[in-house]
Scaffold this motif. Sequence first.
Motif, PDB file in Angstrom:
ATOM      1  N   GLY A   1      -0.920  -7.208  -4.453  1.00 21.55           N
ATOM      2  CA  GLY A   1       0.417  -7.749  -3.764  1.00 21.55           C
ATOM      3  C   GLY A   1       1.886  -7.138  -3.918  1.00 21.55           C
ATOM      4  N   VAL A   2       1.729  -5.759  -3.888  1.00 17.36           N
ATOM      5  CA  VAL A   2       3.066  -4.904  -4.095  1.00 17.36           C
ATOM      6  C   VAL A   2       3.239  -4.049  -2.807  1.00 17.36           C
ATOM      7  CG1 VAL A   2       3.101  -4.813  -6.698  1.00 17.36           C
ATOM      8  CG2 VAL A   2       1.730  -3.248  -5.380  1.00 17.36           C
ATOM      9  N   GLY A   3       2.624  -4.457  -1.636  1.00 15.52           N
ATOM     10  CA  GLY A   3       2.750  -3.780  -0.445  1.00 15.52           C
ATOM     11  C   GLY A   3       4.285  -3.270   0.020  1.00 15.52           C
ATOM     12  N   PHE A   4       5.110  -3.960  -0.290  1.00 19.30           N
ATOM     13  CA  PHE A   4       6.736  -3.605   0.281  1.00 19.30           C
ATOM     14  C   PHE A   4       6.690  -2.120  -0.376  1.00 19.30           C
ATOM     15  CE2 PHE A   4      11.021  -2.787  -0.959  1.00 19.30           C
ATOM     16  CZ  PHE A   4      11.691  -3.048   0.229  1.00 19.30           C
ATOM     17  N   TYR A   5       5.973  -1.691  -1.685  1.00 17.13           N
ATOM     18  CA  TYR A   5       6.500  -0.370  -2.315  1.00 17.13           C
ATOM     19  C   TYR A   5       5.973   0.744  -1.427  1.00 17.13           C
ATOM     20  CZ  TYR A   5       8.123  -2.961  -6.129  1.00 17.13           C
ATOM     21  OH  TYR A   5       9.141  -3.801  -7.257  1.00 17.13           O
ATOM     22  N   SER A   6       4.877   0.423  -0.813  1.00 14.45           N
ATOM     23  CA  SER A   6       4.171   1.282   0.362  1.00 14.45           C
ATOM     24  C   SER A   6       4.748   1.902   1.270  1.00 14.45           C
ATOM     25  CB  SER A   6       2.801   0.862   0.878  1.00 14.45           C
ATOM     26  OG  SER A   6       3.262  -0.009   1.732  1.00 14.45           O
ATOM     27  N   SER A   7       6.366   1.370   1.515  1.00 17.76           N
ATOM     28  CA  SER A   7       7.152   1.873   2.346  1.00 17.76           C
ATOM     29  C   SER A   7       7.628   3.270   1.905  1.00 17.76           C
ATOM     30  CB  SER A   7       8.490   1.098   2.530  1.00 17.76           C
ATOM     31  OG  SER A   7       8.067  -0.402   2.859  1.00 17.76           O
ATOM     32  N   PHE A   8       7.634   3.481   0.583  1.00 21.35           N
ATOM     33  CA  PHE A   8       8.227   4.817   0.199  1.00 21.35           C
ATOM     34  C   PHE A   8       7.117   5.829   0.135  1.00 21.35           C
ATOM     35  CE2 PHE A   8      11.024   1.421  -1.914  1.00 21.35           C
ATOM     36  CZ  PHE A   8      12.185   2.228  -1.906  1.00 21.35           C
ATOM     37  N   MET A   9       6.351   5.556   0.794  1.00 18.33           N
ATOM     38  CA  MET A   9       5.104   6.766   0.923  1.00 18.33           C
ATOM     39  C   MET A   9       5.650   7.340   2.181  1.00 18.33           C
ATOM     40  SD  MET A   9       1.226   5.448   0.177  1.00 18.33           S
ATOM     41  CE  MET A   9       1.383   4.164   1.618  1.00 18.33           C
ATOM     42  N   VAL A  10       6.491   6.688   3.178  1.00 14.74           N
ATOM     43  CA  VAL A  10       6.467   7.180   4.343  1.00 14.74           C
ATOM     44  C   VAL A  10       8.467   7.274   4.720  1.00 14.74           C
ATOM     45  CG1 VAL A  10       4.518   6.408   5.518  1.00 14.74           C
ATOM     46  CG2 VAL A  10       6.799   5.062   5.745  1.00 14.74           C
TER      47      VAL A  10
END
Length: 630
Positions: free
Chosen positions: A125-134
């Motif tokens: 449930g930490v999907g928001f942090y995946s934004s920093f991959m792109v």
Amino acid sequence: MDTRIETLEFQAEARQLLQLMVHSIYSNKDIFLRELISNSSDALDKLRLEAFRDKDLQVDTSDLHIELEADQEARTLTVRDNGIGMSRAEVIDLIGTIAKSGTAELLRKLKETKESASDLIGQFGVGFYSSFMVADKVTLLTRRAGETEATRWESAGEGTFTIETVEDAPQGTSVTLHLKPEDSEDHLYDYTADWKIREIVQRYSDFITFPVKMQVEKPAAEEGGEPTREWETVNSMKALWARTRDEASEEEFNQFYKHISRDWTDPLEIIQMQAEGTFEYQALLFIPSRAPLDLFSRDRKRGVQLYVKRVFIMDDCEELMPEYLRFVKGVVDAQDLSLNVSREILQQDRQIQLMRRRLVKKVLSTVKSLAAEKYATFWKEFGAAVKEGLVADFENREAILDVASFASTHDAEKLTTLREYIERMKDGQEHIYYLTGHSRSAIENSPHMEAFRAKGYEVLVLTDPIDEMWVESVLDYEGKQFRSIAKGQVDLDTEEERKAAGEQQKDFAELVSWLKETLADTVKEVRLSSRLTTSPACIVGDANDMTPTLEKMYRAMGQELPPVKRILELNPGHALVTGLRKAHEERKDDAALAETAELLYGMALLAEGGELADPPRFTRLLADRLAHTL
């Protein structure tokens, strides 16, 4: 109005996670959009539910939607919703920290794996942090429904973030990603391209029940005119649970499961139900292919999503699924419940109870019909949880026993069902024999197994903690009673062996009486055993006694229990026992004999995995006795 700008630091675990995301080498970076859209969908669901619950909340729920807006020149992508939004405190709490258990486990797994990073992101449930991959920088603007002030949050993913209170922001949340340069080698694509955005939405979010809109280029209406950009809905928004298996593809069902469960691996089995008549409802349930990390955690969430007439009511509706089936995910859509339903009402609602009974029976019947390979996976992942139902769900106890399987002495590599066990029972065998313990090795090496092994009787090997509980409450299966080989009397002897045992009783009567008196503080009875072949002694309980392991579990939970004395059984054919008998006949007053009796009892206690009351004394007595043999 407080318009101050604060610069705050991420929680330590969040900083570590950000670094892993920023410097990620995982190839599937497309998941960032899936995660943001899922978050927006959750926010829209929450707004609609809040509007039903709070009639004073002045919000418009007639046009709930998600917008995707790309700016190719500025290289930004914005995901915007008009959902519940967040307050300033919620932004700090939900984004600045990871307020969930299992963070350390997540970080460890992310560091160790490459292939399943997207699975782990969704699972925790930490999907928001995946934004920093792109993205090099992420800007979030949000205003909670019912509030007048909004909050702007911004971070470059380097350990700090800024937060500011602003005016004139629409209700809901927008997340703007300042995208990194396109780099095909690093699997960074052009996330401002219409085709790429559409591809991700239709792959991951086509089932979202709200419209996902994006501006797409339309050709000029007249020759020589300029092309225009218009808003277009790019997902189907179909309620998947209302469609049959023929109307939707396997991939659509799998993606829907991944959306509601955050598992991101395909489910093991899909279950559909449709009840018609006086009380109508539809259900789409999924059995996962792997157990979640928090399956046995106290803080876990359980239950399926509840909808009423396609309107989301609540996540994790515990009233629809019992504790032992907490791993089942899915959606139940009822037609006749009140939209303003509460958990208290659910607990007392007769229709909810009826749905629950039918759902449980359907899940158990589905498990029973699984193919062998799927069943093996299911029981390996969830068997320990399902067996909890043998204690908690009397109504479905037989059905649970039908789908249960157990390790046994018949085949160390293969589990057995109870029906298979009964089919292999010896002629005249009346009981299903079992032994509980902390490991298969401990059970197989237990003295209690000796006669059963020697005479070819199959014994169930029960090593799950819950096994200690259910065997106390389940009496039989198909007329065959469960019998612990560590309790009560065991009679596996032939008629000839019984006659010989009767003679031995007379020969050892004096020794048995003396041992009972000598060990009176620790045992309630001493007798000759028919279950031992190589060990000198073992300890057993009466048929209705609580096992030592169960006694220890209750004490660990703070329950005060009276001490339970057990029975010492002797092997009349063992040299130690016959030697002790001879020594007692020759020198009854020798104090060393009492120490030998104490050692005999201690060895029997250790052999079954028990704990000595006074380990130093036992060690000293044993050392002294060994010293005299040198």
